[in-house]
Motif scaffolding. Structure first.
Motif, PDB file in Angstrom:
ATOM      1  N   ALA A  66      13.927  -0.748  11.789  1.00  0.00           N
ATOM      2  CA  ALA A  66      13.381  -0.046  12.953  1.00  0.00           C
ATOM      3  C   ALA A  66      13.966  -0.636  14.235  1.00  0.00           C
ATOM      4  N   ASP A  67      14.110   0.192  15.260  1.00  0.00           N
ATOM      5  CA  ASP A  67      14.664  -0.288  16.520  1.00  0.00           C
ATOM      6  C   ASP A  67      13.593  -0.513  17.575  1.00  0.00           C
ATOM      7  N   ARG A  68      12.315  -0.418  17.156  1.00  0.00           N
ATOM      8  CA  ARG A  68      11.218  -0.620  18.097  1.00  0.00           C
ATOM      9  C   ARG A  68       9.959  -0.969  17.290  1.00  0.00           C
ATOM     10  N   TYR A  69       8.906  -1.289  18.001  1.00  0.00           N
ATOM     11  CA  TYR A  69       7.631  -1.590  17.366  1.00  0.00           C
ATOM     12  C   TYR A  69       6.955  -0.308  16.905  1.00  0.00           C
ATOM     13  N   ILE A  70       6.644  -0.238  15.594  1.00  0.00           N
ATOM     14  CA  ILE A  70       5.926   0.890  15.006  1.00  0.00           C
ATOM     15  C   ILE A  70       4.649   0.322  14.383  1.00  0.00           C
ATOM     16  N   PRO A  71       3.469   0.649  14.925  1.00  0.00           N
ATOM     17  CA  PRO A  71       2.228   0.012  14.479  1.00  0.00           C
ATOM     18  C   PRO A  71       2.002   0.029  12.972  1.00  0.00           C
ATOM     19  N   SER A  72       2.221   1.184  12.319  1.00  0.00           N
ATOM     20  CA  SER A  72       1.942   1.269  10.879  1.00  0.00           C
ATOM     21  C   SER A  72       2.827   0.324  10.085  1.00  0.00           C
ATOM     22  N   ARG A  73       4.115   0.272  10.410  1.00  0.00           N
ATOM     23  CA  ARG A  73       5.029  -0.626   9.690  1.00  0.00           C
ATOM     24  C   ARG A  73       4.683  -2.088   9.957  1.00  0.00           C
ATOM     25  N   TYR A  74       4.460  -2.394  11.225  1.00  0.00           N
ATOM     26  CA  TYR A  74       4.196  -3.787  11.589  1.00  0.00           C
ATOM     27  C   TYR A  74       2.949  -4.326  10.896  1.00  0.00           C
ATOM     28  N   TRP A  75       1.837  -3.581  10.975  1.00  0.00           N
ATOM     29  CA  TRP A  75       0.581  -4.097  10.436  1.00  0.00           C
ATOM     30  C   TRP A  75       0.552  -4.065   8.912  1.00  0.00           C
ATOM     31  N   LEU A  76       1.312  -3.175   8.283  1.00  0.00           N
ATOM     32  CA  LEU A  76       1.444  -3.212   6.832  1.00  0.00           C
ATOM     33  C   LEU A  76       2.128  -4.502   6.409  1.00  0.00           C
ATOM     34  N   ASN A  77       3.144  -4.910   7.156  1.00  0.00           N
ATOM     35  CA  ASN A  77       3.820  -6.175   6.860  1.00  0.00           C
ATOM     36  C   ASN A  77       2.897  -7.364   7.067  1.00  0.00           C
ATOM     37  N   VAL A 100      -7.513 -10.217  12.136  1.00  0.00           N
ATOM     38  CA  VAL A 100      -8.609 -10.750  11.322  1.00  0.00           C
ATOM     39  C   VAL A 100      -8.934  -9.802  10.166  1.00  0.00           C
ATOM     40  N   LEU A 101      -8.947  -8.501  10.441  1.00  0.00           N
ATOM     41  CA  LEU A 101      -9.234  -7.525   9.389  1.00  0.00           C
ATOM     42  C   LEU A 101      -8.172  -7.566   8.297  1.00  0.00           C
ATOM     43  N   CYS A 102      -6.902  -7.673   8.681  1.00  0.00           N
ATOM     44  CA  CYS A 102      -5.816  -7.748   7.697  1.00  0.00           C
ATOM     45  C   CYS A 102      -5.941  -8.993   6.825  1.00  0.00           C
ATOM     46  N   THR A 103      -6.378 -10.079   7.429  1.00  0.00           N
ATOM     47  CA  THR A 103      -6.555 -11.320   6.675  1.00  0.00           C
ATOM     48  C   THR A 103      -7.578 -11.142   5.557  1.00  0.00           C
ATOM     49  N   THR A 104      -8.710 -10.540   5.886  1.00  0.00           N
ATOM     50  CA  THR A 104      -9.769 -10.354   4.895  1.00  0.00           C
ATOM     51  C   THR A 104      -9.357  -9.359   3.817  1.00  0.00           C
ATOM     52  N   VAL A 105      -8.781  -8.218   4.237  1.00  0.00           N
ATOM     53  CA  VAL A 105      -8.345  -7.218   3.268  1.00  0.00           C
ATOM     54  C   VAL A 105      -7.242  -7.765   2.375  1.00  0.00           C
ATOM     55  N   GLY A 106      -6.345  -8.553   2.957  1.00  0.00           N
ATOM     56  CA  GLY A 106      -5.266  -9.132   2.166  1.00  0.00           C
ATOM     57  C   GLY A 106      -5.785 -10.029   1.061  1.00  0.00           C
ATOM     58  N   GLU A 107      -6.785 -10.841   1.379  1.00  0.00           N
ATOM     59  CA  GLU A 107      -7.357 -11.726   0.365  1.00  0.00           C
ATOM     60  C   GLU A 107      -8.081 -10.931  -0.715  1.00  0.00           C
ATOM     61  N   SER A 108      -8.807  -9.872  -0.321  1.00  0.00           N
ATOM     62  CA  SER A 108      -9.504  -9.024  -1.284  1.00  0.00           C
ATOM     63  C   SER A 108      -8.515  -8.302  -2.202  1.00  0.00           C
ATOM     64  N   ALA A 109      -7.392  -7.847  -1.621  1.00  0.00           N
ATOM     65  CA  ALA A 109      -6.376  -7.165  -2.422  1.00  0.00           C
ATOM     66  C   ALA A 109      -5.776  -8.107  -3.453  1.00  0.00           C
ATOM     67  N   ALA A 110      -5.541  -9.348  -3.070  1.00  0.00           N
ATOM     68  CA  ALA A 110      -4.998 -10.327  -4.014  1.00  0.00           C
ATOM     69  C   ALA A 110      -5.970 -10.571  -5.162  1.00  0.00           C
ATOM     70  N   ASP A 111      -7.264 -10.688  -4.834  1.00  0.00           N
ATOM     71  CA  ASP A 111      -8.270 -10.887  -5.875  1.00  0.00           C
ATOM     72  C   ASP A 111      -8.358  -9.680  -6.802  1.00  0.00           C
ATOM     73  N   PHE A 112      -8.233  -8.478  -6.234  1.00  0.00           N
ATOM     74  CA  PHE A 112      -8.313  -7.260  -7.044  1.00  0.00           C
ATOM     75  C   PHE A 112      -7.160  -7.202  -8.045  1.00  0.00           C
ATOM     76  N   LEU A 113      -5.943  -7.493  -7.591  1.00  0.00           N
ATOM     77  CA  LEU A 113      -4.788  -7.473  -8.490  1.00  0.00           C
ATOM     78  C   LEU A 113      -4.876  -8.593  -9.524  1.00  0.00           C
ATOM     79  N   ASN A 114      -5.324  -9.758  -9.083  1.00  0.00           N
ATOM     80  CA  ASN A 114      -5.377 -10.922  -9.961  1.00  0.00           C
ATOM     81  C   ASN A 114      -6.462 -10.786 -11.019  1.00  0.00           C
ATOM     82  N   VAL A 115      -7.659 -10.357 -10.600  1.00  0.00           N
ATOM     83  CA  VAL A 115      -8.818 -10.341 -11.493  1.00  0.00           C
ATOM     84  C   VAL A 115      -9.070  -8.964 -12.094  1.00  0.00           C
ATOM     85  N   ASN A 116      -9.279  -7.970 -11.232  1.00  0.00           N
ATOM     86  CA  ASN A 116      -9.668  -6.650 -11.727  1.00  0.00           C
ATOM     87  C   ASN A 116      -8.576  -5.971 -12.544  1.00  0.00           C
ATOM     88  N   LEU A 117      -7.341  -6.052 -12.056  1.00  0.00           N
ATOM     89  CA  LEU A 117      -6.233  -5.451 -12.803  1.00  0.00           C
ATOM     90  C   LEU A 117      -5.603  -6.426 -13.785  1.00  0.00           C
TER      91      LEU A 117
END
Length: 420
Positions: free
Chosen positions: A71-82, A29-46
């Motif tokens: 990667a050959d296994r689950y790595i939290p940072s890589r997975y959640w960045l994707n 849920v947090l990634c969903t909200t941040v993802g939408e905010s990031a899109a708005d920032f790139l689209n509007v602010n930048l």
């Protein structure tokens, strides 16, 4: 190819996705909200614009997916960045279809629903399972990320359809989606297929995250908490980093190798249950959509009649003719004087040198326009789309990290002319 051949030792990896725990759903849920905010920032602010933002996000997603697949296994940072980048890109796919191509959200919802269904059918046909406990081959991981992309695109289309086209707003939409998630969770406890339950909730968490972010960031005058997009995004980013760091250290969400496999035993009954759920979605969703659209059309007719009741009252912008009768100049969208006033207020603030005041005032226009979409757009789609594009231009100019007063004033003047 059978499941046994797919899981040969030479090709099998450790499971590439996390266990589904409470942490999983919170970060999703947090990634969903941040993802939408990031899109708005790139689209509007930048000021990248919708196309530029899509290209940048798409390129970043390709790069991060390459590292994920290597990667050959689950790595939290890589997975959640994707997941965060897929959230942004999936949202942009829907936005591009709606804003650039002009595809109605109703059509986008159907298109992405069909694409997601086809993905699941091909996945199951080849792998005999849709369980995320069995993402242990490259092919299964490919199906997994394709499904994730379509869930975000479908969730975006469905959420926007409810909040904007049907005029429910994001708070009401979030409440409805939250109730559906709760019902699905309870049904899972009483025997609903776990794989079906997971994917239903995964789709629904996208509009839920958008609703939560919208509620937190909106000003109190619009029923929100007034934290603003920047503060809301920072809070959510800190939350994501904290949880992902915790998971990286504790390995609390790593699926043990003994748990990985086809899990076909836990998927019994999935076919007929899926058919029942789809039938309920189509029947109840279609009925709710029809009733709401009929209500909006009636409201629109009543509103237009109130503006020009039998032609006996002059509409806003009417001018008397030499013979004493009224020559009516009415926008196809009706009375837009409230939007025009906000535009003029913003222009006046800019002319007085108050950049921050103008930027704050234009937020009122954005909120009012979004809230009025369900009422205005059915009157004349072409006129609404034209003005909506001009408002987007104004927002990009005023929220740019390096605003140009001349460009801001030109965009505002063009918008004011269009509003009448």
């Amino acid at each position: 190819m059978t499941s046994e051949r797919t899981l040969t030792p030479s090709r099998q990896l450790l499971n590439k996705v996390p266990e589904v725990t409470l942490y999983f759903w919170i970060v999703k849920v947090l990634c969903t909200t941040v993802g939408e905010s990031a899109a708005d920032f790139l689209n509007v602010n930048l000021n990248f614009g919708l196309t530029g933002t899509s290209v940048v996000t798409g390129a970043l997603l390709v790069v991060t997916l390459i590292f994920q697949f290597r990667a050959d296994r689950y790595i939290p940072s890589r997975y959640w960045l994707n997941v965060a980048l897929v959230s942004v890109f999936g949202t942009l796919v829907t936005d591009n279809l709606t804003d650039s191509v002009g595809v109605p959200l109703e059509a986008s919802t159907l298109i992405f629903g069909v694409l997601l269904a086809v993905t699941f059918l091909l996945w199951y046909r080849n792998e005999k399972t849709l369980s995320i406990h069995s993402i242990v081959t490259t092919r299964r991981e490919s199906f997994y990320w394709l499904a994730i992309l379509f869930t975000f695109a479908l969730g975006t289309a469905t959420g926007d359809l409810m909040a904007e086209v049907l005029g429910l707003g994001y708070l009401v939409t979030g409440a409805i989606v939250g109730a559906l998630i709760a019902i699905t969770a309870v049904a899972w406890r009483f025997g609903l297929n776990p794989v079906l339950s997971f994917w239903v909730i995964y789709i629904l968490t996208r509009p839920l995250g958008a609703s939560i972010g919208d509620y937190l960031s909106q000003p109190s005058s619009q029923g929100g908490l007034g934290l603003g997009a920047t503060v809301t995004s920072l809070v959510f980013v800190v939350g994501i980093l904290g949880i992902v760091t915790y998971l990286s250290v504790t390995k609390a969400d790593v699926i043990r190798s003994a748990s990985a496999g086809t899990h076909t035993g836990t998927e019994r009954g999935g076919l007929w249950q899926t058919a029942v759920v789809l039938a309920l979605v189509i029947v109840l969703g279609g009925a709710g959509y029809s009733l709401r659209k009929s209500s909006l059309q009636q409201d629109t007719s009543d509103s237009v009649a109130a503006v020009i009741p039998g032609g006996s009252q002059p509409a806003p912008g009417s001018q008397p003719s030499p013979g004493g009768t009224q020559v009516t100049h009415v926008s196809p969208l009706g009375d837009l004087s409230s939007f025009s006033k906000i535009t003029q207020d913003t222009l006046d603030l800019l002319n007085s040198g108050d950049q921050s005041g103008a930027t704050a005032r234009i937020t009122d226009l954005e909120t009012a326009w979004d809230n009025g979409e369900a009422r205005l757009k059915p009157r004349d789609n072409a006129s609404w789309t034209d003005i909506d594009g001009k408002i987007d231009k104004v927002l990009r100019e005023l929220r740019s990290t390096s605003p140009n007063p001349n460009s801001e004033k030109a965009a505002l003047t063009t918008l004011r002319t269009a509003l009448g």
